[in-house]
Write a protein that holds these residues in place. Structure first.
Motif, mmCIF file in Angstrom:
data_model
loop_
_atom_site.group_PDB
_atom_site.id
_atom_site.type_symbol
_atom_site.label_atom_id
_atom_site.label_comp_id
_atom_site.label_asym_id
_atom_site.label_seq_id
_atom_site.Cartn_x
_atom_site.Cartn_y
_atom_site.Cartn_z
ATOM 1 N N GLY A 91 12.117 -33.381 121.248
ATOM 2 C CA GLY A 91 13.018 -34.507 121.422
ATOM 3 C C GLY A 91 13.929 -34.809 120.258
ATOM 4 N N TYR A 92 13.763 -34.122 119.138
ATOM 5 C CA TYR A 92 14.604 -34.360 117.963
ATOM 6 C C TYR A 92 15.574 -33.207 117.747
ATOM 7 C CZ TYR A 92 11.265 -38.027 116.977
ATOM 8 O OH TYR A 92 10.472 -39.137 117.089
ATOM 9 N N LEU A 93 16.820 -33.561 117.433
ATOM 10 C CA LEU A 93 17.845 -32.554 117.183
ATOM 11 C C LEU A 93 17.456 -31.702 115.994
ATOM 12 C CD1 LEU A 93 20.698 -31.385 117.734
ATOM 13 C CD2 LEU A 93 21.577 -33.120 116.166
ATOM 14 N N TYR A 94 17.576 -30.396 116.169
ATOM 15 C CA TYR A 94 17.333 -29.457 115.076
ATOM 16 C C TYR A 94 18.675 -28.935 114.591
ATOM 17 C CZ TYR A 94 16.506 -25.296 112.496
ATOM 18 O OH TYR A 94 16.548 -24.368 111.501
ATOM 19 N N GLN A 95 18.872 -28.935 113.289
ATOM 20 C CA GLN A 95 20.064 -28.321 112.705
ATOM 21 C C GLN A 95 19.632 -27.427 111.560
ATOM 22 O OE1 GLN A 95 22.473 -31.870 111.954
ATOM 23 N NE2 GLN A 95 23.813 -31.209 113.610
ATOM 24 N N GLY A 96 20.046 -26.177 111.637
ATOM 25 C CA GLY A 96 19.691 -25.217 110.607
ATOM 26 C C GLY A 96 19.701 -23.822 111.185
ATOM 27 N N ASP A 97 19.225 -22.881 110.371
ATOM 28 C CA ASP A 97 19.219 -21.492 110.829
ATOM 29 C C ASP A 97 17.942 -21.195 111.617
ATOM 30 O OD1 ASP A 97 17.121 -20.970 109.013
ATOM 31 O OD2 ASP A 97 18.512 -20.339 107.454
ATOM 32 N N PHE A 98 17.877 -20.001 112.181
ATOM 33 C CA PHE A 98 16.761 -19.678 113.061
ATOM 34 C C PHE A 98 15.455 -19.472 112.313
ATOM 35 C CE2 PHE A 98 20.226 -19.071 115.960
ATOM 36 C CZ PHE A 98 19.723 -19.702 117.078
ATOM 37 N N ASP A 99 15.515 -18.960 111.083
ATOM 38 C CA ASP A 99 14.275 -18.833 110.316
ATOM 39 C C ASP A 99 13.653 -20.200 110.099
ATOM 40 O OD1 ASP A 99 14.418 -16.078 110.124
ATOM 41 O OD2 ASP A 99 15.503 -16.121 108.220
ATOM 42 N N THR A 100 14.478 -21.166 109.778
ATOM 43 C CA THR A 100 13.988 -22.518 109.564
ATOM 44 C C THR A 100 13.474 -23.107 110.875
ATOM 45 O OG1 THR A 100 15.660 -22.734 107.833
ATOM 46 C CG2 THR A 100 14.578 -24.751 108.537
ATOM 47 N N LEU A 101 14.113 -22.788 112.007
ATOM 48 C CA LEU A 101 13.651 -23.265 113.309
ATOM 49 C C LEU A 101 12.256 -22.729 113.599
ATOM 50 C CD1 LEU A 101 14.052 -24.705 116.027
ATOM 51 C CD2 LEU A 101 15.242 -22.658 116.840
ATOM 52 N N VAL A 102 12.033 -21.459 113.332
ATOM 53 C CA VAL A 102 10.707 -20.857 113.540
ATOM 54 C C VAL A 102 9.668 -21.612 112.717
ATOM 55 C CG1 VAL A 102 9.316 -18.785 113.156
ATOM 56 C CG2 VAL A 102 11.606 -18.577 114.133
ATOM 57 N N HIS A 103 9.996 -21.898 111.466
ATOM 58 C CA HIS A 103 9.051 -22.606 110.593
ATOM 59 C C HIS A 103 8.855 -24.052 111.027
ATOM 60 C CE1 HIS A 103 8.614 -19.157 108.058
ATOM 61 N NE2 HIS A 103 9.915 -19.097 107.851
ATOM 62 N N ALA A 104 9.923 -24.698 111.489
ATOM 63 C CA ALA A 104 9.806 -26.087 111.967
ATOM 64 C C ALA A 104 8.867 -26.154 113.164
ATOM 65 C CB ALA A 104 11.181 -26.647 112.328
ATOM 66 N N ILE A 105 9.018 -25.209 114.090
ATOM 67 C CA ILE A 105 8.131 -25.169 115.259
ATOM 68 C C ILE A 105 6.695 -24.900 114.819
ATOM 69 C CG2 ILE A 105 7.561 -23.850 117.348
ATOM 70 C CD1 ILE A 105 10.641 -23.549 117.738
ATOM 71 N N GLY A 106 6.526 -23.965 113.889
ATOM 72 C CA GLY A 106 5.193 -23.654 113.370
ATOM 73 C C GLY A 106 4.532 -24.856 112.718
ATOM 74 N N ARG A 107 5.303 -25.654 111.973
ATOM 75 C CA ARG A 107 4.758 -26.852 111.337
ATOM 76 C C ARG A 107 4.328 -27.886 112.376
ATOM 77 N NH1 ARG A 107 8.985 -25.882 107.804
ATOM 78 N NH2 ARG A 107 10.283 -27.481 108.763
ATOM 79 N N VAL A 108 5.123 -28.062 113.412
ATOM 80 C CA VAL A 108 4.767 -29.016 114.469
ATOM 81 C C VAL A 108 3.468 -28.576 115.134
ATOM 82 C CG1 VAL A 108 5.458 -29.978 116.706
ATOM 83 C CG2 VAL A 108 7.141 -29.783 114.865
ATOM 84 N N ILE A 109 3.348 -27.301 115.423
ATOM 85 C CA ILE A 109 2.130 -26.777 116.065
ATOM 86 C C ILE A 109 0.939 -26.979 115.143
ATOM 87 C CG2 ILE A 109 0.974 -24.673 116.851
ATOM 88 C CD1 ILE A 109 3.767 -23.778 117.927
ATOM 89 N N ALA A 110 1.084 -26.662 113.864
ATOM 90 C CA ALA A 110 -0.014 -26.794 112.909
ATOM 91 C C ALA A 110 -0.492 -28.243 112.807
ATOM 92 C CB ALA A 110 0.422 -26.268 111.542
ATOM 93 N N ARG A 111 0.436 -29.185 112.847
ATOM 94 C CA ARG A 111 0.060 -30.613 112.752
ATOM 95 C C ARG A 111 -0.715 -31.068 113.991
ATOM 96 N NH1 ARG A 111 5.475 -31.836 110.486
ATOM 97 N NH2 ARG A 111 6.108 -32.203 112.631
ATOM 98 N N GLN A 112 -0.474 -30.434 115.126
ATOM 99 C CA GLN A 112 -1.115 -30.855 116.371
ATOM 100 C C GLN A 112 -2.481 -30.202 116.585
ATOM 101 O OE1 GLN A 112 0.171 -33.246 118.378
ATOM 102 N NE2 GLN A 112 1.770 -33.442 116.852
#
Length: 182
Positions: free
Chosen positions: A160-181
């Motif tokens: 639900g939150y806008l992502y801005q950045g490159d794809f490597d950072t997107l992969v890591h952002a998704i990984g961080r969200v998964i790790a927190r859950q």
């Protein structure tokens, strides 16, 4: 980077085109344009993300055709929706991006190639394209994107939150969200 002040205005629902686990930890929404070169470049990267986070990711595609810049984007979106009526949205989605360099310069004639390549009934597709619900669906996606702050394609939202950045950072952002859950 996730922007907590830029949120998805229209929640993901049963009307959306989705792939993956409906109960996934992460929902990745893309507002895309089938003729957009940047979206075409993002396509294989999204596929990599889907593969990497398979059970933990739900992918949603919403139409955001930038018709002034891409004259066949609207027609391509309509064709994808017509294919959806036949249960083939994702097949057409993938074909449009995988063959973008071939069909885009040829316009409508190039898009007809996709109908044949996927073995869709050309008469049924032509009839479906005349259905006003097709345009309403695309317009609904587009207006939802406008309300969400989309101003270019591809635009991605992570949970639900806008992502801005490159794809490597997107992969890591998704990984961080998964790790927190977990």
């Amino acid at each position: 980077m996730l922007h907590e002040d830029s949120i998805l205005a229209v929640p993901v629902s049963a009307r959306d085109h989705t792939q993956g686990n409906p109960h996934a930890v992460v929902t990745l929404v893309e507002y895309g344009d089938f003729q957009c070169p940047a979206c075409g470049g993002a396509y294989p990267l999204v596929k990599q993300i889907q593969h990497r986070y398979a059970g933990n990711l739900r992918f949603v595609f919403r139409h955001f055709p930038l018709s002034q810049a891409h004259p066949y984007a609207q027609l391509a979106a309509e064709l994808a929706e017509a294919a959806a009526v036949e249960g083939r949205f994702w097949a057409m989605h993938d074909w449009l991006y995988e063959n973008q360099a071939g069909w885009a310069p040829r316009g409508a004639a190039g898009l007809e190639t996709g109908v044949r390549a996927l073995g869709l009934d050309e008469v049924a597709i032509a009839a479906t394209l005349r259905n006003p619900d097709i345009d309403a669906r695309i317009r609904g996606d587009f207006m939802g994107g406008v309300r969400s702050g989309v101003n270019g394609t591809p635009s991605f939202y992570v949970n639900g939150y806008l992502y801005q950045g490159d794809f490597d950072t997107l992969v890591h952002a998704i990984g961080r969200v998964i790790a927190r859950q977990q």
